[in-house]
Scaffold this motif. Structure first.
Motif, PDB file in Angstrom:
ATOM      1  N   GLN A  34       0.818  -1.208   0.000  1.00 11.90           N
ATOM      2  CA  GLN A  34       0.000   0.000   0.000  1.00 11.90           C
ATOM      3  C   GLN A  34       0.858   1.267   0.000  1.00 11.90           C
ATOM      4  N   ALA A  35       1.864   1.331   0.846  1.00 14.99           N
ATOM      5  CA  ALA A  35       2.701   2.530   0.968  1.00 14.99           C
ATOM      6  C   ALA A  35       3.801   2.571  -0.091  1.00 14.99           C
ATOM      7  N   LEU A  36       4.021   1.462  -0.798  1.00 16.46           N
ATOM      8  CA  LEU A  36       5.079   1.346  -1.805  1.00 16.46           C
ATOM      9  C   LEU A  36       6.451   1.670  -1.211  1.00 16.46           C
ATOM     10  N   THR A  37       6.687   1.153  -0.005  1.00 14.79           N
ATOM     11  CA  THR A  37       7.976   1.371   0.648  1.00 14.79           C
ATOM     12  C   THR A  37       8.729   0.052   0.732  1.00 14.79           C
ATOM     13  N   LEU A  38      10.039   0.155   0.545  1.00 13.22           N
ATOM     14  CA  LEU A  38      10.902  -1.013   0.534  1.00 13.22           C
ATOM     15  C   LEU A  38      11.941  -0.889   1.641  1.00 13.22           C
ATOM     16  N   LEU A  39      12.099  -1.951   2.405  1.00 15.11           N
ATOM     17  CA  LEU A  39      13.119  -2.006   3.447  1.00 15.11           C
ATOM     18  C   LEU A  39      14.064  -3.154   3.129  1.00 15.11           C
ATOM     19  N   LYS A  40      15.343  -2.945   3.433  1.00 20.74           N
ATOM     20  CA  LYS A  40      16.327  -4.025   3.356  1.00 20.74           C
ATOM     21  C   LYS A  40      17.020  -4.069   4.704  1.00 20.74           C
ATOM     22  N   ASP A  41      16.939  -5.209   5.360  1.00 22.47           N
ATOM     23  CA  ASP A  41      17.505  -5.375   6.694  1.00 22.47           C
ATOM     24  C   ASP A  41      17.019  -4.275   7.636  1.00 22.47           C
ATOM     25  N   GLY A  42      15.750  -3.889   7.495  1.00 23.61           N
ATOM     26  CA  GLY A  42      15.144  -2.896   8.389  1.00 23.61           C
ATOM     27  C   GLY A  42      15.402  -1.458   8.014  1.00 23.61           C
ATOM     28  N   ARG A  43      16.149  -1.193   6.959  1.00 23.94           N
ATOM     29  CA  ARG A  43      16.459   0.182   6.543  1.00 23.94           C
ATOM     30  C   ARG A  43      15.736   0.501   5.237  1.00 23.94           C
ATOM     31  N   LYS A  44      15.199   1.708   5.154  1.00 21.63           N
ATOM     32  CA  LYS A  44      14.453   2.117   3.973  1.00 21.63           C
ATOM     33  C   LYS A  44      15.376   2.253   2.762  1.00 21.63           C
ATOM     34  N   ILE A  45      14.894   1.700   1.640  1.00 18.68           N
ATOM     35  CA  ILE A  45      15.619   1.752   0.377  1.00 18.68           C
ATOM     36  C   ILE A  45      14.855   2.674  -0.566  1.00 18.68           C
ATOM     37  N   SER A  46      15.588   3.536  -1.248  1.00 18.34           N
ATOM     38  CA  SER A  46      14.975   4.448  -2.206  1.00 18.34           C
ATOM     39  C   SER A  46      14.511   3.660  -3.430  1.00 18.34           C
ATOM     40  N   LEU A  47      13.222   3.797  -3.737  1.00 13.44           N
ATOM     41  CA  LEU A  47      12.653   3.126  -4.904  1.00 13.44           C
ATOM     42  C   LEU A  47      11.672   4.095  -5.548  1.00 13.44           C
ATOM     43  N   LYS A  48      11.872   4.381  -6.819  1.00  7.54           N
ATOM     44  CA  LYS A  48      11.002   5.323  -7.520  1.00  7.54           C
ATOM     45  C   LYS A  48       9.595   4.762  -7.638  1.00  7.54           C
ATOM     46  N   GLU A  49       8.648   5.662  -7.912  1.00  9.76           N
ATOM     47  CA  GLU A  49       7.227   5.309  -7.890  1.00  9.76           C
ATOM     48  C   GLU A  49       6.847   4.229  -8.902  1.00  9.76           C
ATOM     49  N   LYS A  50       7.259   4.361 -10.142  1.00 12.99           N
ATOM     50  CA  LYS A  50       6.833   3.408 -11.178  1.00 12.99           C
ATOM     51  C   LYS A  50       7.396   2.002 -10.940  1.00 12.99           C
ATOM     52  N   PRO A  51       8.696   1.849 -10.648  1.00 12.16           N
ATOM     53  CA  PRO A  51       9.172   0.500 -10.315  1.00 12.16           C
ATOM     54  C   PRO A  51       8.466  -0.067  -9.077  1.00 12.16           C
ATOM     55  N   ALA A  52       8.166   0.798  -8.110  1.00 14.60           N
ATOM     56  CA  ALA A  52       7.468   0.337  -6.903  1.00 14.60           C
ATOM     57  C   ALA A  52       6.058  -0.145  -7.246  1.00 14.60           C
ATOM     58  N   GLN A  53       5.385   0.549  -8.163  1.00 13.29           N
ATOM     59  CA  GLN A  53       4.045   0.120  -8.583  1.00 13.29           C
ATOM     60  C   GLN A  53       4.099  -1.207  -9.333  1.00 13.29           C
ATOM     61  N   ILE A  54       5.110  -1.369 -10.177  1.00 12.04           N
ATOM     62  CA  ILE A  54       5.269  -2.641 -10.893  1.00 12.04           C
ATOM     63  C   ILE A  54       5.574  -3.755  -9.899  1.00 12.04           C
ATOM     64  N   LEU A  55       6.450  -3.490  -8.936  1.00  8.94           N
ATOM     65  CA  LEU A  55       6.758  -4.480  -7.906  1.00  8.94           C
ATOM     66  C   LEU A  55       5.501  -4.865  -7.148  1.00  8.94           C
ATOM     67  N   ALA A  56       4.684  -3.880  -6.784  1.00  9.51           N
ATOM     68  CA  ALA A  56       3.434  -4.161  -6.058  1.00  9.51           C
ATOM     69  C   ALA A  56       2.527  -5.066  -6.883  1.00  9.51           C
ATOM     70  N   LEU A  57       2.421  -4.790  -8.175  1.00  7.98           N
ATOM     71  CA  LEU A  57       1.585  -5.610  -9.049  1.00  7.98           C
ATOM     72  C   LEU A  57       2.113  -7.040  -9.131  1.00  7.98           C
ATOM     73  N   LEU A  58       3.417  -7.183  -9.368  1.00 10.78           N
ATOM     74  CA  LEU A  58       4.006  -8.520  -9.518  1.00 10.78           C
ATOM     75  C   LEU A  58       3.948  -9.323  -8.225  1.00 10.78           C
ATOM     76  N   ILE A  59       4.291  -8.663  -7.121  1.00 14.75           N
ATOM     77  CA  ILE A  59       4.417  -9.374  -5.845  1.00 14.75           C
ATOM     78  C   ILE A  59       3.053  -9.696  -5.220  1.00 14.75           C
ATOM     79  N   SER A  60       2.035  -8.897  -5.574  1.00 19.76           N
ATOM     80  CA  SER A  60       0.701  -9.149  -5.009  1.00 19.76           C
ATOM     81  C   SER A  60       0.026 -10.354  -5.657  1.00 19.76           C
ATOM     82  N   GLN A  61       0.453 -10.705  -6.871  1.00 19.92           N
ATOM     83  CA  GLN A  61      -0.074 -11.880  -7.574  1.00 19.92           C
ATOM     84  C   GLN A  61       1.095 -12.654  -8.180  1.00 19.92           C
ATOM     85  N   PRO A  62       1.895 -13.298  -7.326  1.00 17.78           N
ATOM     86  CA  PRO A  62       3.123 -13.922  -7.826  1.00 17.78           C
ATOM     87  C   PRO A  62       2.891 -15.140  -8.726  1.00 17.78           C
ATOM     88  N   ASP A  63       1.709 -15.729  -8.692  1.00 14.53           N
ATOM     89  CA  ASP A  63       1.440 -16.900  -9.523  1.00 14.53           C
ATOM     90  C   ASP A  63       1.010 -16.516 -10.940  1.00 14.53           C
TER      91      ASP A  63
END
Length: 158
Positions: free
Chosen positions: A13-42
């Motif tokens: 929902q927030a389109l935020t990415l953490l690695k080992d508990g630290r926030k990682i900079s991720l631009k909006e469009k790649p984050a939206q694509i990641l959300a789409l792919l990861i929400s329906q991985p099958d």
């Protein structure tokens, strides 16, 4: 909803990415694509579906999908997203739901910086290292890939 994979946690929902508990900079469009792919991985997501979901009502080329998928692969590794020829893309890494309360306590005292200045320095250093590793020389790679595809297409019909 938050999902964990490898050393990452992604809030869909927030389109935020953490690695080992630290926030990682991720631009909006790649984050939206990641959300789409990861929400329906099958599901295999077509370029058209990704374009309609991420760039609704806009006319953009399929190249932007390719570029953003490349950005995500640079961040998560080539094995994270599988390309199905003439079909689309599918998320490949196993994901687990993250309980919000468990995630807050897992960040914990041991990893917490002592001051806000130290915290900011750690976040900046993390963003810089991720941004540099995620930047590929697209001005060189894209024309090379286009040329390779053209030659391959020519040879296939020759």
């Amino acid at each position: 909803m938050k999902l964990a994979f490898e050393d990452f946690q992604f809030d869909i929902q927030a389109l935020t990415l953490l690695k080992d508990g630290r926030k990682i900079s991720l631009k909006e469009k790649p984050a939206q694509i990641l959300a789409l792919l990861i929400s329906q991985p099958d599901k295999i997501h077509s370029k058209v579906e990704i374009l309609e979901e991420v760039w609704p009502g806009r006319t953009v080329t399929e190249q932007v999908v390719f570029q953003n998928i490349g950005h995500l692969r640079a961040l998560f590794g080539d094995d994270a997203i599988k390309t199905f020829s003439k079909k689309g893309y599918q998320w490949q890494l196993p994901c687990d739901p993250v309980d919000g309360k468990a995630q807050e306590s897992s960040v914990g005292q041991d990893n917490a910086p002592n001051s806000s200045a130290e915290s900011e320095a750690v976040n900046t250093a993390t963003q810089i290292s991720v941004d540099k590793s995620a930047q590929l020389p697209w001005k060189i790679i894209v024309p090379a890939l286009v040329a390779a595809a053209a030659v391959g297409g020519f040879l296939a019909f020759a």
